[in-house]
Design a protein around this motif. Structure first.
Motif, mmCIF file in Angstrom:
data_model
loop_
_atom_site.group_PDB
_atom_site.id
_atom_site.type_symbol
_atom_site.label_atom_id
_atom_site.label_comp_id
_atom_site.label_asym_id
_atom_site.label_seq_id
_atom_site.Cartn_x
_atom_site.Cartn_y
_atom_site.Cartn_z
ATOM 1 N N THR A 19 -42.262 20.684 12.906
ATOM 2 C CA THR A 19 -43.201 21.579 13.530
ATOM 3 C C THR A 19 -44.516 21.666 12.780
ATOM 4 O O THR A 19 -45.500 22.129 13.328
ATOM 5 C CB THR A 19 -42.594 22.986 13.625
ATOM 6 O OG1 THR A 19 -42.173 23.412 12.323
ATOM 7 C CG2 THR A 19 -41.398 22.983 14.538
ATOM 8 N N GLN A 20 -44.575 21.224 11.556
ATOM 9 C CA GLN A 20 -45.798 21.299 10.788
ATOM 10 C C GLN A 20 -46.649 20.045 10.948
ATOM 11 O O GLN A 20 -47.735 19.959 10.403
ATOM 12 C CB GLN A 20 -45.468 21.503 9.312
ATOM 13 C CG GLN A 20 -44.705 22.787 9.045
ATOM 14 C CD GLN A 20 -44.286 22.921 7.612
ATOM 15 O OE1 GLN A 20 -44.460 22.016 6.812
ATOM 16 N NE2 GLN A 20 -43.728 24.051 7.275
ATOM 17 N N LEU A 21 -46.164 19.064 11.749
ATOM 18 C CA LEU A 21 -46.867 17.812 11.918
ATOM 19 C C LEU A 21 -47.570 17.789 13.263
ATOM 20 O O LEU A 21 -47.513 18.713 14.040
ATOM 21 C CB LEU A 21 -45.879 16.642 11.814
ATOM 22 C CG LEU A 21 -45.058 16.612 10.529
ATOM 23 C CD1 LEU A 21 -44.048 15.477 10.597
ATOM 24 C CD2 LEU A 21 -45.945 16.447 9.315
ATOM 25 N N GLN A 22 -48.252 16.655 13.579
ATOM 26 C CA GLN A 22 -48.882 16.484 14.858
ATOM 27 C C GLN A 22 -47.822 16.242 15.915
ATOM 28 O O GLN A 22 -46.642 16.136 15.632
ATOM 29 C CB GLN A 22 -49.858 15.311 14.789
ATOM 30 C CG GLN A 22 -50.995 15.539 13.801
ATOM 31 C CD GLN A 22 -51.904 14.346 13.713
ATOM 32 O OE1 GLN A 22 -51.610 13.283 14.261
ATOM 33 N NE2 GLN A 22 -53.011 14.505 13.037
ATOM 34 N N SER A 23 -48.261 16.107 17.186
ATOM 35 C CA SER A 23 -47.316 15.907 18.264
ATOM 36 C C SER A 23 -46.427 14.704 18.020
ATOM 37 O O SER A 23 -45.258 14.701 18.330
ATOM 38 C CB SER A 23 -48.075 15.744 19.588
ATOM 39 O OG SER A 23 -48.797 16.913 19.891
ATOM 40 N N GLN A 24 -47.013 13.630 17.458
ATOM 41 C CA GLN A 24 -46.240 12.432 17.199
ATOM 42 C C GLN A 24 -45.312 12.577 16.004
ATOM 43 O O GLN A 24 -44.484 11.703 15.758
ATOM 44 C CB GLN A 24 -47.170 11.232 16.962
ATOM 45 C CG GLN A 24 -48.026 10.886 18.171
ATOM 46 C CD GLN A 24 -49.371 11.573 18.120
ATOM 47 O OE1 GLN A 24 -49.492 12.701 17.646
ATOM 48 N NE2 GLN A 24 -50.395 10.905 18.600
ATOM 49 N N CYS A 25 -45.423 13.645 15.221
ATOM 50 C CA CYS A 25 -44.573 13.873 14.054
ATOM 51 C C CYS A 25 -44.674 12.718 13.065
ATOM 52 O O CYS A 25 -43.664 12.245 12.534
ATOM 53 C CB CYS A 25 -43.116 14.062 14.464
ATOM 54 S SG CYS A 25 -42.871 15.354 15.679
ATOM 55 N N LEU A 26 -45.867 12.226 12.811
ATOM 56 C CA LEU A 26 -46.034 11.089 11.932
ATOM 57 C C LEU A 26 -45.730 11.492 10.493
ATOM 58 O O LEU A 26 -46.261 12.474 9.984
ATOM 59 C CB LEU A 26 -47.461 10.535 12.024
ATOM 60 C CG LEU A 26 -47.899 10.105 13.416
ATOM 61 C CD1 LEU A 26 -49.326 9.555 13.382
ATOM 62 C CD2 LEU A 26 -46.956 9.063 13.983
ATOM 63 N N PRO A 27 -44.874 10.765 9.799
ATOM 64 C CA PRO A 27 -44.489 11.126 8.432
ATOM 65 C C PRO A 27 -45.554 10.738 7.428
ATOM 66 O O PRO A 27 -46.257 9.737 7.585
ATOM 67 C CB PRO A 27 -43.210 10.308 8.210
ATOM 68 C CG PRO A 27 -43.403 9.102 9.062
ATOM 69 C CD PRO A 27 -44.152 9.574 10.278
ATOM 70 N N ALA A 28 -45.671 11.540 6.372
ATOM 71 C CA ALA A 28 -46.598 11.218 5.298
ATOM 72 C C ALA A 28 -46.003 10.190 4.350
ATOM 73 O O ALA A 28 -46.717 9.433 3.707
ATOM 74 C CB ALA A 28 -46.970 12.493 4.533
ATOM 75 N N GLU A 29 -44.686 10.162 4.261
ATOM 76 C CA GLU A 29 -43.998 9.241 3.354
ATOM 77 C C GLU A 29 -42.690 8.791 3.999
ATOM 78 O O GLU A 29 -42.042 9.545 4.716
ATOM 79 C CB GLU A 29 -43.721 9.925 2.018
ATOM 80 C CG GLU A 29 -43.100 9.012 0.981
ATOM 81 C CD GLU A 29 -42.885 9.710 -0.349
ATOM 82 O OE1 GLU A 29 -42.259 9.115 -1.228
ATOM 83 O OE2 GLU A 29 -43.337 10.869 -0.476
ATOM 84 N N MET A 30 -42.306 7.545 3.750
ATOM 85 C CA MET A 30 -41.105 6.996 4.366
ATOM 86 C C MET A 30 -40.066 6.645 3.308
ATOM 87 O O MET A 30 -40.161 5.602 2.660
ATOM 88 C CB MET A 30 -41.463 5.747 5.177
ATOM 89 C CG MET A 30 -42.142 6.052 6.499
ATOM 90 S SD MET A 30 -41.123 7.061 7.594
ATOM 91 C CE MET A 30 -39.736 5.977 7.817
ATOM 92 N N PRO A 31 -39.072 7.480 3.105
ATOM 93 C CA PRO A 31 -38.015 7.169 2.140
ATOM 94 C C PRO A 31 -36.914 6.292 2.722
ATOM 95 O O PRO A 31 -35.893 6.084 2.085
ATOM 96 C CB PRO A 31 -37.494 8.549 1.763
ATOM 97 C CG PRO A 31 -37.713 9.367 2.979
ATOM 98 C CD PRO A 31 -38.955 8.842 3.632
ATOM 99 N N PHE A 32 -37.084 5.806 3.955
ATOM 100 C CA PHE A 32 -36.113 4.881 4.536
ATOM 101 C C PHE A 32 -36.209 3.515 3.876
ATOM 102 O O PHE A 32 -37.236 3.138 3.314
ATOM 103 C CB PHE A 32 -36.378 4.701 6.035
ATOM 104 C CG PHE A 32 -35.983 5.870 6.864
ATOM 105 C CD1 PHE A 32 -34.716 5.979 7.389
ATOM 106 C CD2 PHE A 32 -36.897 6.872 7.137
ATOM 107 C CE1 PHE A 32 -34.350 7.050 8.164
ATOM 108 C CE2 PHE A 32 -36.550 7.960 7.912
ATOM 109 C CZ PHE A 32 -35.269 8.049 8.425
ATOM 110 N N ASN A 33 -35.121 2.759 3.996
ATOM 111 C CA ASN A 33 -35.099 1.385 3.498
ATOM 112 C C ASN A 33 -34.627 0.470 4.620
ATOM 113 O O ASN A 33 -33.670 0.794 5.326
ATOM 114 C CB ASN A 33 -34.153 1.274 2.294
ATOM 115 C CG ASN A 33 -34.360 -0.008 1.530
ATOM 116 O OD1 ASN A 33 -35.493 -0.451 1.334
ATOM 117 N ND2 ASN A 33 -33.282 -0.621 1.081
ATOM 118 N N ILE A 34 -35.307 -0.647 4.812
ATOM 119 C CA ILE A 34 -34.894 -1.600 5.833
ATOM 120 C C ILE A 34 -33.468 -2.073 5.527
ATOM 121 O O ILE A 34 -33.157 -2.472 4.410
ATOM 122 C CB ILE A 34 -35.842 -2.804 5.885
ATOM 123 C CG1 ILE A 34 -37.266 -2.351 6.205
ATOM 124 C CG2 ILE A 34 -35.356 -3.821 6.908
ATOM 125 C CD1 ILE A 34 -37.410 -1.660 7.539
#
Length: 300
Positions: free
Chosen positions: A42-57
Motif C-alpha cells: 500500500t505504500q507503493l505506486q499502483s504497479q507496486c514496483l519494488p525498490a529492491e529484489m531479494p529474489f534469486n533466479i
C-alpha cells in the motif's frame, strides 16, 4: 466480503462433508499463503514496483499443508513456489509460479492439482496472471491482465471452463496497490522491515474474479516458530478475513515470516469451522541469502 469463487464442489450423497473440509483446507493454503503479504504494497505506486529484489533466479520453496482436528493431524497436501526468467511471453521477463497438489490420503477424498502463475515486466510490474484449477473432476482457468495509467490500474478478469465462459469483465482501481492473490507474495521481501512497528495495520486491494476485495493485516512483532525439531526467528502477523469459511473474521488467520534477508513464509495458521489448517515451510533451494532465521535445536 472476500469469497472463494474459483471452485465448484460437486455434492454427492456420501462423503460430501469430507470434500468440503478438504477443499476449505487447501483453499486456505492457496489464498492465505499469498494474501497476507498484500499489506506491504500500500505504500507503493499502483504497479507496486519494488525498490529492491531479494529474489534469486531459480529459487524454489516447498511447503507442507496439514489439517488439524483435535488429535488428528493428516497432511493435506504440498505446495511449491518458484521464480525464473521467461523468454517466450512477450513483454514478460520473469515468471513466478505456485504448484499445489493434495496428498495421497486426500486424493481419495477430493483430488486437487492447481497451478498459479504471475508474469512480470523488466521493471517487475505485474502484467498477467493465471490460475489453472483441477479439483474433484472440475477444471477451470482464471486469467487477469493488468494495465497501468498513472495511479489507475485496470484489470481484465476472464474465467472459463472447457464448456463455457464464466467471467469476462473489467475492474478498475483508481489509486493504491492492486494485485492478484498469488502475485502479492512477490512483494513480501520489499518492505522496510526496520521501520515496521507493532500494531501497524494495512488494508490493500486484490482482484478476485468479478470482485475487488480488502483484507486487514496487523503486525504483532517478532516470534519463534518450532517445527520438526527446528526453530525459526520470525515476524508475526494477524489477518482479518471476512468469509464464511472462517470461525471468526477478526484474527481469522496468523502468519509467520522468516526474520532474515529472504523473508520467506515459515508458517500460516487458519481457523476453520472444523479444526485448523496449518502451512509449514519444508525446504528451499537457490535462495538469494542463507536462511539465517533457521536455528537448529541442540539434542539432549
Amino acid at each position: 466480503m472476500l469469497q472463494s469463487k474459483n471452485v465448484i464442489i460437486k455434492k454427492t450423497d456420501n462423503g460430501n462433508q469430507a470434500q468440503v473440509v478438504v477443499h476449505r483446507v487447501v483453499d486456505c493454503f492457496k489464498g492465505l499463503l499469498v494474501a497476507f503479504v498484500l499489506m506491504f504494497s500500500t505504500q507503493l505506486q499502483s504497479q507496486c514496483l519494488p525498490a529492491e529484489m531479494p529474489f534469486n533466479i531459480g529459487e524454489i520453496v516447498d511447503y507442507d499443508i496439514y489439517f488439524k482436528w483435535g488429535f488428528i493431524t493428516p497432511r493435506a497436501g504440498q505446495g511449491q513456489i518458484s521464480f525464473n526468467r521467461c523468454s517466450d511471453a512477450g513483454e514478460a521477463k520473469f515468471k513466478y509460479q505456485l504448484t499445489f497438489q493434495t496428498s495421497k490420503f486426500f486424493d481419495a477424498i477430493y483430488k486437487m492439482r492447481d497451478t498459479l502463475e504471475c508474469f512480470y515486466g523488466s521493471n517487475y510490474s505485474l502484467l498477467y496472471s493465471s490460475k489453472r484449477t483441477s479439483e474433484g473432476g472440475y477444471y477451470s482457468v482464471d486469467e487477469l491482465t493488468f494495465s497501468y495509467s498513472g495511479d489507475k490500474t485496470s484489470i481484465h478478469s476472464y474465467r472459463y471452463t472447457p464448456e463455457k465462459t464464466k467471467i469476462d469483465t473489467f475492474l478498475t482501481v483508481t489509486s493504491g496497490c492492486v494485485t492478484d492473490m498469488f502475485g502479492a507474495t512477490f512483494w513480501l521481501r520489499t518492505l522496510d522491515w526496520d521501520n515496521m512497528r507493532i500494531g501497524q495495520s494495512y488494508s490493500p486491494t486484490i482482484a478476485i474474479g468479478r470482485d475487488l476485495a480488502k483484507i486487514n493485516f496487523r503486525y504483532q512483532g517478532q516470534s519463534i516458530v518450532e517445527h520438526n525439531e527446528v526453530k525459526y526467528r520470525t515476524h508475526y502477523f494477524h489477518i482479518d478475513i471476512f468469509d464464511e469459511v472462517f470461525e471468526q473474521s477478526k484474527s481469522a488467520a496468523e502468519v509467520w515470516i522468516g526474520d532474515d534477508e529472504n523473508y520467506i513464509t515459515i508458517k500460516i495458521r487458519t481457523k476453520l469451522k472444523i479444526g485448523h489448517a496449518e502451512v509449514y515451510y519444508k525446504s528451499s533451494a537457490n535462495l538469494k541469502a542463507p536462511l539465517r532465521c533457521r536455528v537448529e535445536m541442540k539434542q539432549p
